[in-house]
Write an enzyme that holds these catalytic residues in place. Sequence first.
Site, mmCIF file in Angstrom:
data_model
loop_
_atom_site.group_PDB
_atom_site.id
_atom_site.type_symbol
_atom_site.label_atom_id
_atom_site.label_comp_id
_atom_site.label_asym_id
_atom_site.label_seq_id
_atom_site.Cartn_x
_atom_site.Cartn_y
_atom_site.Cartn_z
ATOM 1 N N GLY A 39 0.853 -1.182 0.000
ATOM 2 C CA GLY A 39 0.000 0.000 0.000
ATOM 3 C C GLY A 39 0.896 1.241 0.000
ATOM 4 O O GLY A 39 2.115 1.134 -0.184
ATOM 5 N N ILE A 49 2.232 3.103 2.284
ATOM 6 C CA ILE A 49 3.396 3.149 3.186
ATOM 7 C C ILE A 49 4.465 2.175 2.713
ATOM 8 O O ILE A 49 5.658 2.518 2.663
ATOM 9 C CB ILE A 49 2.985 2.893 4.658
ATOM 10 C CG1 ILE A 49 1.977 3.951 5.122
ATOM 11 C CG2 ILE A 49 4.214 2.894 5.571
ATOM 12 C CD1 ILE A 49 1.385 3.720 6.502
ATOM 13 N N THR A 68 6.051 -1.672 11.668
ATOM 14 C CA THR A 68 5.427 -0.384 12.004
ATOM 15 C C THR A 68 3.933 -0.431 11.664
ATOM 16 O O THR A 68 3.293 0.614 11.569
ATOM 17 C CB THR A 68 6.074 0.774 11.216
ATOM 18 O OG1 THR A 68 6.073 0.437 9.816
ATOM 19 C CG2 THR A 68 7.490 1.056 11.673
ATOM 20 N N ARG A 120 0.890 -3.194 12.673
ATOM 21 C CA ARG A 120 0.150 -3.483 13.895
ATOM 22 C C ARG A 120 0.791 -4.702 14.553
ATOM 23 O O ARG A 120 1.196 -5.641 13.866
ATOM 24 C CB ARG A 120 -1.319 -3.797 13.596
ATOM 25 C CG ARG A 120 -2.188 -2.579 13.311
ATOM 26 C CD ARG A 120 -2.391 -1.714 14.563
ATOM 27 N NE ARG A 120 -3.286 -0.592 14.316
ATOM 28 C CZ ARG A 120 -2.890 0.614 13.892
ATOM 29 N NH1 ARG A 120 -1.605 0.851 13.675
ATOM 30 N NH2 ARG A 120 -3.774 1.587 13.708
ATOM 31 N N GLU A 165 -0.819 -2.930 23.808
ATOM 32 C CA GLU A 165 -0.121 -1.655 24.042
ATOM 33 C C GLU A 165 -0.774 -0.901 25.182
ATOM 34 O O GLU A 165 -2.001 -0.897 25.275
ATOM 35 C CB GLU A 165 -0.152 -0.811 22.761
ATOM 36 C CG GLU A 165 0.600 -1.479 21.612
ATOM 37 C CD GLU A 165 0.608 -0.669 20.308
ATOM 38 O OE1 GLU A 165 0.072 0.454 20.296
ATOM 39 O OE2 GLU A 165 1.152 -1.171 19.324
ATOM 40 N N HIS A 178 4.913 3.036 19.474
ATOM 41 C CA HIS A 178 3.892 3.346 18.453
ATOM 42 C C HIS A 178 3.968 4.821 18.037
ATOM 43 O O HIS A 178 3.020 5.591 18.246
ATOM 44 C CB HIS A 178 2.485 2.998 18.970
ATOM 45 C CG HIS A 178 1.505 2.742 17.867
ATOM 46 N ND1 HIS A 178 0.498 1.831 17.947
ATOM 47 C CD2 HIS A 178 1.392 3.289 16.629
ATOM 48 C CE1 HIS A 178 -0.200 1.819 16.823
ATOM 49 N NE2 HIS A 178 0.328 2.711 16.005
#
Length: 331
Positions: A166, A168, A242, A244, A273, A292
């Site tokens: 995608g 990123i 980076t 999930r 988290e 995160h």
Amino acid sequence: MKENPRVFVSDGMDGLARRAGRDLLAPLRAAADCRVWPHVRPAAREDLREELAEAEGVLCLLTDVLDAELLAGCPDLRVISSISVGVDHIDLDAATSQDIVVGNTPGVLTETTADLAFALLLTAGRRVVEAGDFLRTGAWAKSRWAIDSFVGRDLHGATLGIVGLGPIGQAVARRAQGFGMRVLGWSRSGREVLGVRGVALEQLFAEADFVSLHVALTAETRGLIDARALAAMKPGVVLVNTARGGVIDQPALVEALESGQLGAVGLDVFESEPIDAEHPLLGFPNAVLTPHIGSASVETRVRMVDLAVANLLAGLRGEPLPACANPGAER
Ligand code: GLV
């Protein structure tokens, strides 16, 4: 738009507003009856339940879990606007079936998140944190410069495998090309990207010296990087996440670090988290861990809030959202 729709904002974002030099919520305050969570502690599930019981819109963070059970108690809710690109904290099917439109913030955080992924590839590959700690703790002062101290992995000339192509993943590929890396990529849709050799996941694992994860967390990608996938990777591979935390089977990851199958990891996201301070991952010097912060630059976080506010206002007006995560709900 109905006059003064009731809106809940789960975080006042005062620190970011100070850095931006403006009230990021001003357009919302002008158009809605806006209740902003007043406490320093985050709104817990029961707080959300209470706050959303009569709300028509909500501006929320990726830490606010809006699942089917919670949404069932929100009869007036028409718009959820999350200040995140990921929407795995929201039950999209439940929202759609209740005619709630869900907005997110794609696009505006692409380059900033790719920067962090690349920083982790470099930091984990070249052992920057480990070496910095050696200096800070005074260990260097007590020893000497040595020819094999903190020898790491070259990025130039190495093969990077990008899982998920995608925006990123593509932005990471552009950076890797600039660093003289050979770039392999895999996406579920078989997307073709200039300068990236599209391969099957098995081939990517077999050939990549560095692997970077860029898939959304869905039922299909949960646990994608499990014990089998880790064993299929090249011994000593550097793995960066980076996306999930749930994309990786975390106990299997710990085992692969223990066995030495993984050379190093760079992790910005975790299954749960914040990660527990006693978690075994914190004990590995070759694990670079960040809390995160993929999209954490002032400019990008401000762009995210602006887009999320625009999504919320559009949804309250009954207009198409600038970025909608469940177009099926848009009337
Ligand atoms: C960050 O993880 C986001 O989804 O925006």
